[in-house]
Enzyme design. Structure first.
Site: not given
Length: 229
Positions: A106, A148
């Site tokens: 993934d 972030k």
């Protein structure tokens, strides 16, 4: 040189999409995750791909066999979840070279695989990425906000490995690398980390991840990166 793609997961956080579609075939910017991965490794000259498939493996195989991706494909089919270490062990019959790559099924990235080959049994690591903004303080006063940020004092596993064939004898039939084989190698000083800063990297485990990944692909010219020679 071969790569093992660990593509056998259920993708439970991507339900109900994965009720009908295996996670490797989930489209991101119009291409399935597994196609992005194959093109990425092909860019670095790796054209032998071992696909560890489990959930809806027949769909994964049918899709790949219907494409002309310019690589040689082999399949290791799991009838039950084996974990990352178990999946590699089951696929070991296809490993005939001294070293090989492994990638979680993934992960999309542009990290330089050539750097990873300096030491056998190497783990690609990237700065820890927070999911939240950080508030910088001076006492009780707010100085600034940082959205972030990457935490360069802490490193996270990027899910891409360069392993020596000798590692195969240390793998359990069921279990994850991070819980079984890697701790022992680390204790014996036989596991290396290669640091990558400021790279494109995304693990797709939720709908939010899909949206963020598509934004990163478009913003970083990722399609152009893997298409270039």
């Amino acid at each position: 040189m071969k790569v093992i793609l660990l593509s056998g997961g259920f993708g439970k956080r991507l339900k109900p999409l994965t009720d009908y579609l295996p996670k490797p075939l989930i489209p991101v910017c119009n291409y399935p995750i597994i196609e992005w991965q194959i093109k990425y490794f092909k860019k670095f000259g790796i054209k032998d791909v071992i696909v560890c498939a489990g959930y809806r493996a027949d769909q994964v195989i049918k899709h790949l066999e219907g494409k002309n991706l310019g690589v040689r494909l082999e399949y290791s089919i799991e009838t039950e979840p084996l974990g990352t270490a178990g999946a590699i062990k089951k696929a070991s019959k296809y490993i005939d070279a001294e070293n090989f790559f492994v990638a979680n099924g993934d992960v999309l990235t542009n990290l330089d695989l050539n750097k990873l080959q300096v030491h056998p049994n190497s783990v690609a690591v990237i700065p820890l990425r927070t999911s939240f903004g950080i508030v910088h303080l001076d006492g009780s006063k707010v100085e600034r906000f940082e959205e972030k940020p990457e935490m360069f004092d802490y490193w996270m596993n990027a899910g891409i490995y360069y392993l020596k064939k000798d590692i195969l004898k240390h793998l359990p039939k069921n279990g994850n690398l991070e819980d079984t084989t890697f701790p022992g190698l680390a204790r014996n000083g036989k596991l290396h980390a290669v640091k990558y800063g400021k790279v494109f990297w995304k693990s797709i485990d939720s709908y939010k991840d899909m949206e963020e990944c598509e934004s990163l692909i478009n913003g970083n010219g990722y399609e152009k990166f893997i298409s270039s020679k």
